[in-house]
Design a protein around this motif. Structure first.
Motif, PDB file in Angstrom:
ATOM      1  N   ASN A  22       0.812  -1.215   0.000  1.00 13.83           N
ATOM      2  CA  ASN A  22       0.000   0.000   0.000  1.00 13.83           C
ATOM      3  C   ASN A  22       0.849   1.270   0.000  1.00 13.83           C
ATOM      4  O   ASN A  22       0.328   2.365   0.208  1.00 13.83           O
ATOM      5  CB  ASN A  22      -0.955  -0.001   1.199  1.00 13.83           C
ATOM      6  N   ALA A  23       2.132   1.119  -0.210  1.00  6.61           N
ATOM      7  CA  ALA A  23       3.027   2.277  -0.241  1.00  6.61           C
ATOM      8  C   ALA A  23       2.717   3.132  -1.471  1.00  6.61           C
ATOM      9  O   ALA A  23       2.289   2.635  -2.503  1.00  6.61           O
ATOM     10  CB  ALA A  23       4.484   1.825  -0.279  1.00  6.61           C
ATOM     11  N   LEU A  24       2.941   4.406  -1.343  1.00 11.31           N
ATOM     12  CA  LEU A  24       2.678   5.335  -2.436  1.00 11.31           C
ATOM     13  C   LEU A  24       3.905   5.449  -3.337  1.00 11.31           C
ATOM     14  O   LEU A  24       4.435   6.530  -3.553  1.00 11.31           O
ATOM     15  CB  LEU A  24       2.281   6.707  -1.871  1.00 11.31           C
ATOM     16  N   THR A  25       4.343   4.320  -3.850  1.00 16.50           N
ATOM     17  CA  THR A  25       5.512   4.297  -4.714  1.00 16.50           C
ATOM     18  C   THR A  25       5.334   3.238  -5.791  1.00 16.50           C
ATOM     19  O   THR A  25       4.614   2.272  -5.599  1.00 16.50           O
ATOM     20  CB  THR A  25       6.796   4.026  -3.900  1.00 16.50           C
ATOM     21  N   GLU A  26       5.966   3.444  -6.924  1.00 18.11           N
ATOM     22  CA  GLU A  26       5.884   2.454  -7.990  1.00 18.11           C
ATOM     23  C   GLU A  26       6.903   1.344  -7.816  1.00 18.11           C
ATOM     24  O   GLU A  26       6.683   0.223  -8.256  1.00 18.11           O
ATOM     25  CB  GLU A  26       6.086   3.121  -9.350  1.00 18.11           C
ATOM     26  N   ILE A  27       8.030   1.671  -7.184  1.00 20.97           N
ATOM     27  CA  ILE A  27       9.082   0.681  -6.979  1.00 20.97           C
ATOM     28  C   ILE A  27       9.542   0.735  -5.520  1.00 20.97           C
ATOM     29  O   ILE A  27       9.870   1.802  -5.011  1.00 20.97           O
ATOM     30  CB  ILE A  27      10.300   0.927  -7.895  1.00 20.97           C
ATOM     31  N   ALA A  28       9.568  -0.437  -4.874  1.00 22.31           N
ATOM     32  CA  ALA A  28      10.101  -0.544  -3.522  1.00 22.31           C
ATOM     33  C   ALA A  28      11.201  -1.596  -3.550  1.00 22.31           C
ATOM     34  O   ALA A  28      10.987  -2.714  -4.022  1.00 22.31           O
ATOM     35  CB  ALA A  28       9.016  -0.940  -2.535  1.00 22.31           C
ATOM     36  N   ILE A  29      12.382  -1.220  -3.071  1.00 20.92           N
ATOM     37  CA  ILE A  29      13.501  -2.152  -2.983  1.00 20.92           C
ATOM     38  C   ILE A  29      13.888  -2.245  -1.515  1.00 20.92           C
ATOM     39  O   ILE A  29      14.186  -1.234  -0.876  1.00 20.92           O
ATOM     40  CB  ILE A  29      14.701  -1.684  -3.824  1.00 20.92           C
ATOM     41  N   VAL A  30      13.857  -3.465  -0.989  1.00 17.87           N
ATOM     42  CA  VAL A  30      14.124  -3.656   0.432  1.00 17.87           C
ATOM     43  C   VAL A  30      15.070  -4.835   0.602  1.00 17.87           C
ATOM     44  O   VAL A  30      15.053  -5.773  -0.200  1.00 17.87           O
ATOM     45  CB  VAL A  30      12.803  -3.853   1.219  1.00 17.87           C
ATOM     46  N   ASN A  31      15.921  -4.784   1.611  1.00 20.96           N
ATOM     47  CA  ASN A  31      16.834  -5.856   1.909  1.00 20.96           C
ATOM     48  C   ASN A  31      16.169  -6.814   2.885  1.00 20.96           C
ATOM     49  O   ASN A  31      15.584  -6.389   3.872  1.00 20.96           O
ATOM     50  CB  ASN A  31      18.126  -5.298   2.497  1.00 20.96           C
TER      51      ASN A  31
END
Length: 76
Positions: free
Chosen positions: A61-70
């Protein structure tokens, strides 16, 4: 452990998990996995998959098109 696809040997290796979720991309880096040394098939243990699902729930539900997480203990 043997590969379900080709019966090759599975080796422990960190991989990246990619998900396209309704137009948003979630990338989880350094995920502990089992990878076939012959065909490259990737398998995730149950506990790892549960953690991946928790991470996805945090970011879907984040307001982003791309999420990169470790992938680590701090995320989920």
């Amino acid at each position: 452990m043997k590969c379900f696809m080709c019966k090759g040997d599975m080796i422990n290796k960190n991989t990246n998990y990619f998900l396209d979720l309704d137009g948003s991309i979630i990338i989880i880096k350094n995920v502990p996995s089992l990878v076939c040394d012959q065909c490259g098939e990737v398998f995730y243990e149950n506990e790892v998959m549960k953690r991946i699902e928790k991470i996805i729930d945090l970011f879907k539900n984040a307001l982003t098109e791309i999420a990169i997480v470790n992938y680590d203990n701090k995320v989920a």
